[in-house]
Design a protein around this motif. Sequence first.
Motif, PDB file in Angstrom:
ATOM      1  N   ALA A   1      -5.168  -1.557   5.718  1.00 18.76           N
ATOM      2  CA  ALA A   1      -4.163  -0.647   6.270  1.00 18.76           C
ATOM      3  C   ALA A   1      -4.332   0.770   5.725  1.00 18.76           C
ATOM      4  O   ALA A   1      -3.543   1.654   6.025  1.00 18.76           O
ATOM      5  CB  ALA A   1      -2.758  -1.151   5.964  1.00 18.76           C
TER       6      ALA A   1
ATOM      7  N   ASP B   1      -1.736   2.979   7.781  1.00 17.07           N
ATOM      8  CA  ASP B   1      -0.464   3.318   7.129  1.00 17.07           C
ATOM      9  C   ASP B   1      -0.675   4.386   6.063  1.00 17.07           C
ATOM     10  O   ASP B   1       0.226   5.150   5.755  1.00 17.07           O
ATOM     11  CB  ASP B   1       0.141   2.084   6.454  1.00 17.07           C
ATOM     12  CG  ASP B   1       0.503   1.019   7.467  1.00 17.07           C
ATOM     13  OD1 ASP B   1       0.646   1.385   8.654  1.00 17.07           O
ATOM     14  OD2 ASP B   1       0.610  -0.159   7.086  1.00 17.07           O
ATOM     15  N   THR B   2      -1.872   4.386   5.499  1.00 10.38           N
ATOM     16  CA  THR B   2      -2.131   5.291   4.383  1.00 10.38           C
ATOM     17  C   THR B   2      -3.512   5.904   4.502  1.00 10.38           C
ATOM     18  O   THR B   2      -4.472   5.194   4.815  1.00 10.38           O
ATOM     19  CB  THR B   2      -2.062   4.524   3.038  1.00 10.38           C
ATOM     20  OG1 THR B   2      -0.801   3.882   2.958  1.00 10.38           O
ATOM     21  CG2 THR B   2      -2.235   5.478   1.863  1.00 10.38           C
TER      22      THR B   2
ATOM     23  N   ASP C   1      -6.600  10.240   0.171  1.00 12.78           N
ATOM     24  CA  ASP C   1      -7.246  11.555   0.108  1.00 12.78           C
ATOM     25  C   ASP C   1      -8.055  11.650  -1.191  1.00 12.78           C
ATOM     26  O   ASP C   1      -7.491  11.773  -2.273  1.00 12.78           O
ATOM     27  CB  ASP C   1      -6.152  12.637   0.153  1.00 12.78           C
ATOM     28  CG  ASP C   1      -6.737  14.030   0.069  1.00 12.78           C
ATOM     29  OD1 ASP C   1      -7.970  14.169  -0.055  1.00 12.78           O
ATOM     30  OD2 ASP C   1      -5.944  14.989   0.145  1.00 12.78           O
TER      31      ASP C   1
ATOM     32  N   PRO D   1       3.542   7.829  11.923  1.00 13.14           N
ATOM     33  CA  PRO D   1       3.519   8.409  10.581  1.00 13.14           C
ATOM     34  C   PRO D   1       2.541   7.646   9.677  1.00 13.14           C
ATOM     35  O   PRO D   1       2.319   6.456   9.884  1.00 13.14           O
ATOM     36  CB  PRO D   1       4.944   8.206  10.075  1.00 13.14           C
ATOM     37  CG  PRO D   1       5.761   7.926  11.274  1.00 13.14           C
ATOM     38  CD  PRO D   1       4.858   7.306  12.280  1.00 13.14           C
ATOM     39  N   PHE D   2       1.959   8.349   8.742  1.00 13.45           N
ATOM     40  CA  PHE D   2       1.167   7.677   7.721  1.00 13.45           C
ATOM     41  C   PHE D   2       1.410   8.397   6.402  1.00 13.45           C
ATOM     42  O   PHE D   2       1.923   9.502   6.363  1.00 13.45           O
ATOM     43  CB  PHE D   2      -0.324   7.649   8.081  1.00 13.45           C
ATOM     44  CG  PHE D   2      -0.891   8.978   8.531  1.00 13.45           C
ATOM     45  CD1 PHE D   2      -1.276   9.933   7.610  1.00 13.45           C
ATOM     46  CD2 PHE D   2      -1.035   9.257   9.887  1.00 13.45           C
ATOM     47  CE1 PHE D   2      -1.802  11.155   8.030  1.00 13.45           C
ATOM     48  CE2 PHE D   2      -1.552  10.487  10.311  1.00 13.45           C
ATOM     49  CZ  PHE D   2      -1.941  11.430   9.387  1.00 13.45           C
ATOM     50  N   ARG D   3       1.061   7.695   5.316  1.00 12.74           N
ATOM     51  CA  ARG D   3       1.249   8.285   3.993  1.00 12.74           C
ATOM     52  C   ARG D   3      -0.043   8.887   3.502  1.00 12.74           C
ATOM     53  O   ARG D   3      -1.119   8.469   3.908  1.00 12.74           O
ATOM     54  CB  ARG D   3       1.674   7.206   2.991  1.00 12.74           C
ATOM     55  CG  ARG D   3       3.063   6.752   3.197  1.00 12.74           C
ATOM     56  CD  ARG D   3       3.368   5.539   2.334  1.00 12.74           C
ATOM     57  NE  ARG D   3       4.639   5.008   2.746  1.00 12.74           N
ATOM     58  CZ  ARG D   3       5.795   5.505   2.336  1.00 12.74           C
ATOM     59  NH1 ARG D   3       5.815   6.501   1.458  1.00 12.74           N
ATOM     60  NH2 ARG D   3       6.933   5.005   2.759  1.00 12.74           N
ATOM     61  N   ILE D   4       0.094   9.810   2.600  1.00 15.74           N
ATOM     62  CA  ILE D   4      -1.084  10.399   1.968  1.00 15.74           C
ATOM     63  C   ILE D   4      -1.078   9.980   0.505  1.00 15.74           C
ATOM     64  O   ILE D   4      -0.141  10.302  -0.234  1.00 15.74           O
ATOM     65  CB  ILE D   4      -1.055  11.939   2.047  1.00 15.74           C
ATOM     66  CG1 ILE D   4      -0.982  12.411   3.498  1.00 15.74           C
ATOM     67  CG2 ILE D   4      -2.253  12.538   1.299  1.00 15.74           C
ATOM     68  CD1 ILE D   4      -2.245  12.176   4.304  1.00 15.74           C
ATOM     69  N   ALA D   5      -2.111   9.228   0.104  1.00 17.67           N
ATOM     70  CA  ALA D   5      -2.253   8.878  -1.309  1.00 17.67           C
ATOM     71  C   ALA D   5      -3.261   9.837  -1.921  1.00 17.67           C
ATOM     72  O   ALA D   5      -4.236  10.210  -1.267  1.00 17.67           O
ATOM     73  CB  ALA D   5      -2.733   7.444  -1.443  1.00 17.67           C
TER      74      ALA D   5
ATOM     75  N   TRP E   1       2.098  13.893   7.458  1.00 20.60           N
ATOM     76  CA  TRP E   1       1.157  13.412   8.473  1.00 20.60           C
ATOM     77  C   TRP E   1       1.107  14.334   9.682  1.00 20.60           C
ATOM     78  O   TRP E   1       0.683  13.934  10.753  1.00 20.60           O
ATOM     79  CB  TRP E   1       1.536  12.000   8.902  1.00 20.60           C
ATOM     80  CG  TRP E   1       2.994  11.838   9.270  1.00 20.60           C
ATOM     81  CD1 TRP E   1       4.027  11.764   8.387  1.00 20.60           C
ATOM     82  CD2 TRP E   1       3.557  11.734  10.569  1.00 20.60           C
ATOM     83  NE1 TRP E   1       5.224  11.624   9.055  1.00 20.60           N
ATOM     84  CE2 TRP E   1       4.956  11.591  10.398  1.00 20.60           C
ATOM     85  CE3 TRP E   1       3.036  11.732  11.853  1.00 20.60           C
ATOM     86  CZ2 TRP E   1       5.836  11.465  11.478  1.00 20.60           C
ATOM     87  CZ3 TRP E   1       3.915  11.602  12.929  1.00 20.60           C
ATOM     88  CH2 TRP E   1       5.301  11.474  12.727  1.00 20.60           C
TER      89      TRP E   1
ATOM     90  N   ALA F   1       0.841  -1.194   0.000  1.00 25.32           N
ATOM     91  CA  ALA F   1       0.000   0.000   0.000  1.00 25.32           C
ATOM     92  C   ALA F   1       0.872   1.239   0.000  1.00 25.32           C
ATOM     93  O   ALA F   1       0.614   2.196  -0.727  1.00 25.32           O
ATOM     94  CB  ALA F   1      -0.900   0.005   1.231  1.00 25.32           C
TER      95      ALA F   1
ATOM     96  N   LEU G   1      -6.405   1.350  -4.474  1.00 15.72           N
ATOM     97  CA  LEU G   1      -5.486   1.594  -3.360  1.00 15.72           C
ATOM     98  C   LEU G   1      -6.021   0.965  -2.071  1.00 15.72           C
ATOM     99  O   LEU G   1      -5.285   0.333  -1.318  1.00 15.72           O
ATOM    100  CB  LEU G   1      -5.334   3.106  -3.131  1.00 15.72           C
ATOM    101  CG  LEU G   1      -4.433   3.854  -4.099  1.00 15.72           C
ATOM    102  CD1 LEU G   1      -4.641   5.368  -3.944  1.00 15.72           C
ATOM    103  CD2 LEU G   1      -2.976   3.492  -3.849  1.00 15.72           C
TER     104      LEU G   1
ATOM    105  N   ALA H   1      -4.379  -2.254  -0.010  1.00 20.52           N
ATOM    106  CA  ALA H   1      -3.864  -2.041   1.342  1.00 20.52           C
ATOM    107  C   ALA H   1      -4.450  -3.036   2.334  1.00 20.52           C
ATOM    108  O   ALA H   1      -3.930  -3.195   3.433  1.00 20.52           O
ATOM    109  CB  ALA H   1      -4.181  -0.621   1.798  1.00 20.52           C
TER     110      ALA H   1
END
Lengths: 175, 1107
Positions: B29, B51-52, B55, B7-11, A36, A5, B22, B26
């Motif tokens: 997640a 984790d993600t 958006d 921390p997390f990601r921004i898709a 974040w 992911a 996506l 995941a």
Amino acid sequence: MAEQAAESAEAGGLPEKITIQMTVNGRPVAVEADPWEALSHTLRTRLGLTGTKISCDVQACGACTVLVDGLPRSSCTYLAYEAQGREVLTVEGLETADGSLSPVQQAFIDQSGYQCGYCTPGMLLATHALITSEDADDDDAVIEHMSGNLCRCTGYVPIVAAVLQARKAAAASRG
Amino acid sequence: MPHFTHPFRIAQPATLAEASRLLLDADGAAAVYAGGSELLLTMKQGGLRYDTLVDIKTIPGLDVVAPAGAAISIGALATHRSIAKSAAVRTAFPFLARLEGTIANPRVRATGTLGGNLCFAEPHSDPATLLLAHDAVLHVSGPDGDRAIPVMDFTIGSYTTALEPGEILRSIDVPRLGANSLVAYQRVQQLEHRPMLGVAVRLDLDDARRVIVGSRAAVGAAAPQPTRSEAAEALLLGDIASIDARIAEAAAALADAADLLDDADGSAAYKRHLIGVHLRRLVQGALKGEIPQIGVPRKRRPLEAMIGEWQHGRERTPPADFKVIGRSLPRTDGRPKVTGTAVYTADISLPQMAHAKVLRSPVGHARILSIDVEAAKAVPGVLDVITGQDLLTLRRQLFGHAYRDNTILAMEKVVYAGEAVVAVVAEDAATAQRAADLVEIAYDELEPVMTPEQALREGAPLIHEEPHEIGHAPGHINLEGRAPGTNRLTNDIVQWGNIDEAFARAKTIVEGEYYYPMSFVYTMEPYASIADYRGGEVTIHTTGQHTYTTRRDIADIFGLPLSKVRIATPYVGGGFGAKSYSKVEPLAAVCSWRVGRPVKVELTVEETVLTTRALDARVWLKTGVDEHGRLIARQARVLMNAGAFSQNAMLVSAKTSTRMVGPYNWDAVDIQVRSAYTNTSPGSSYRGFGGVHGSLPGEVQMDETAEILGVDPVEYRLQNLVERDHEFWPGKRRLHADVKANLRMVAGGIGWGTTVEPENTGKGVGLIVMDSGAVPIGRSEVRLHGDGSVTVLTGAAELGQGSRTVLAMVAAEEFGVGLDKVRISMSDSGVAPYARSTGADRTTIMEGSTILLACQDIKQQMRDMAAEIWSAPAADITATNDGVQRGQLFMPWSEVIERYFTIQDMEVSGRGHIRPKNSEWALIPPSWENPVVGARVEADPETGEWWVKSLIDVADIGLALNPTLADGMDTGSLIQSLGIAMREELIYDGQQLSNGSVLGYRVPEMADIPDQMHTFVVENRDGMGPYGSKAHGDGSMSVVAPAIANALHDALGVRLHRAPFTPERVWKAMLDRDAGVNPNPTAGIPDWWKATDWTDRHAPKPSGKGH
Ligand code: FES
Ligand code: FES
């Protein structure tokens, strides 16, 4: 799976470190940030704008209120990257260019609308957003709007007095 | 914590299909990020981790609100605000617009989306309920294409929807209503920030508008998911002429359909009752074409009128004999506070500063078997992981001013859920938190004792097995109540006269049991400290209001001399007692000591309530009245929950015993208060401590007694109140107040005996006298500079009360200068002289007195200096407020300094102190605070909801040094205490605090303020403070609850013995009233008290007679 992911996110997403370009208190800034992080962190820690306060940290108290494109937001739960290209107003930006207090600030001083001052930055910004909105003249809407910001010291009545003073000043300046 | 921990990601997908892929990839997640308001808040609280975040705001067209055929289509990304403002929605669905326009607060509405709200399916959120009445349809897109889901099938449980993996909500279609369809909605929100109930109804009428031919009835926010009831809907059908007969049955069916929860919001039975009330009101209102407001049905007075009257009420002619004092000068901290430049502890950063986070015990009572810190230590950026065992080389591992029982980090065992066990110091707070989460602790659980009843029963497990060392400031605290070998912490006794004889003489006896809840003080600013321990010295910037007590705690922990410990308190975001004594300062100091760098500890609000809360009181009270109606005897037994560490609970217990007495002429008094250690968060001071614990039972029972005697409650008080200058309490300071006059003023203010209240509206009063002023010990220093300006150095802290301004005004008055010439330096032990504390209403009268003495000291020196300059005897020279005078000769201060020292930059410094020995401060209390509060309340006789119409009080303060600041204190304390009358109560669920956050513990909001507020300021210059001022600030806090309880009786005929007077409790009291339940059964001293008597065998014999 989580790793996958992450990879796919990278394809159409933000990199691990970002540079946010926004206008803060009328001045353009470019600030390195994590994707974040909350806007409160960017403002307080990265830009040194500690006037924005943190209390509940879960968008219930209003201490961290800032305006993004003119609307009040809880900076504690507003992701900083969302401010990209937008205008952010914090308590430090309320003074007019010549260093005099804005009518909202002046109203809080005149009416003793603060004691400890911890809620004050958020209250000022909530008031600032209110008095220029279409809700300003409706008492119920005023109470509804301002009830989103908590104050433990003043008993709110002096704050209502300040809001009314600021509302009048705003109406007068509109002519 | 301003930062997220993980921390997390921004898709940012460009299309729904991409977003969907996506999410699928995941596998749980990743989450859709729309407005994010609920998602981010839950992630911040640690309730969810992804984790993600996908958006979807980058996908165009999802935020549109527009007509779509026979419906209005609301894009999934439309914010609550935009929906509320949408002209299409306002016209077609006025209730939806109102609901959306009143969700949460303006910040949430500006960011949060209706779509996000529905997908999150938080069980207390309410839009889905109304959408059920609208037959809304949700359009979703997913890996297998698009589909439409009726809202009824969408929410299938708490946080659970019908969305399949990879499916994303696109829009919500709300069908337009037919011309003969009516929709109505009501939301009930009481104890928490989220609604506790939503009721929605739709009625489809025939063309003649006589028959209901279709209907919808839905309930939400009270069960795991919103629910429609077809049975209820069927019952609503039929002729509208006979609808009233069918509503109750329909409501019952609706309540049956919902899986109503018994929870912190209220019982299922109460929610069922509310469904009945609101369904009826909605149906009847809709048929009449009424659109009620959402929320409490209160009609507010126009704000301009309310504020105008309030402002008019504070106007005052300043006293002619002062130039500065008695004037409402603007606060000197105004500009920094409105420009964001006022610095609070959390705003301070030091070079090389590290951050600490704490791992807290999840269990209430347990032995620590092992702590594994290796994984935490290995996290990059971690500087140290500290446990209690690492503190063994320190001089002390425990602190406390009364008993040293407060751990810095738990040692062998933990004594409450929330106790700090491990501290992690790292380069940043998020890293510290992540590492703390990796620490593994093994516990061997012990039996927890959560209440004083459990703690004080014979054979209860001991919370503290070894007796604790007595602390460094035991003076003025009664240590005799601690019974070693038991959990008993205090046993405070106030006795005079012969209680048995007095009751034997009494013609009327009234008894009752009362309860004042455990509460959370909630200062907006949570606890924070920054410590820098290097080179054998420690400096701590902190939020504490007891600068010098903390200095001593730190010195004792490290074995440092007082001169090597500097505690500096910058601006403080509210104190109210919660910031008294040491809180996180020892932990910050220990962290800095370990890593050799400055360390910041910033607690969250949730951690703050786990550090200190306020005490509850379970009270049995008995009053005896003789045949003339004279009050002769008062007897009370009180149990309090002190929590795991004593902190300042001992003084709260003592003050509860003294404040239970009341300003009446008793022949005999017998009051006993016991408190116990329990496995709960430590209990300590809260504004007016003990006042309301005493006044709620005392003043409610006064009204009950008057009712039983058939006399007017105000007249009855007037008949029995203590007169001015009477020594009503053997051996204490005479009462320097005319409480009768004060009561008359307040009674007049609420129209007592003159105005007739409308139905369901009532009036009530409450009063008390409180022994205020804490310990009269302190010193100040004042410097008069050669240019005539003044510097004041005082140990008191500015918590918001305005001391920075008022204390400076004293010096300005004394030296005839403007406030702009006075600089004040406060609460920095490295600079300012000792002050015992800031609290208990002591600062103005005590620190003010020391400043006045210091000014006088300077004037004396000035006379001596002028004597040398003029070669004249000092006795011939007088000091005025501007300079010195000898006959016709006058010399201003600056000239005296310049001529004496030959240089104008020189200064003269003066000192002043007060002490409790051999002085006028020896007699206690320094001040009797004697607040009187009058309240008018209006109640909803069906729901039990109530709101305050007037809140009037007296501030009998000798002299208002700054009137605006003085009555500002009262406005603040009246509203603050209104919270506990209305809804504030900390609740333990098993070993865990269940509502220790701002969301769950709802303090007063602007919407709660009454239509009328006024403070009568009484200025007889009859106090011990500067210019005759008296203690002030806490007073009215202590009598709001009984005034409201009495007003609710006047309004509804109900007796409320338990605060907060939640709507459900008022409703139950109405049921008791109707069932004829006697609120004052005569049962004698209750068993719950007698079961604690055995502890006396373990205690030193108490000396009796007050404190
Ligand atoms: S700190 Fe953000 S709303 Fe309370
Ligand atoms: S002034 Fe202290 S919280 Fe508002």
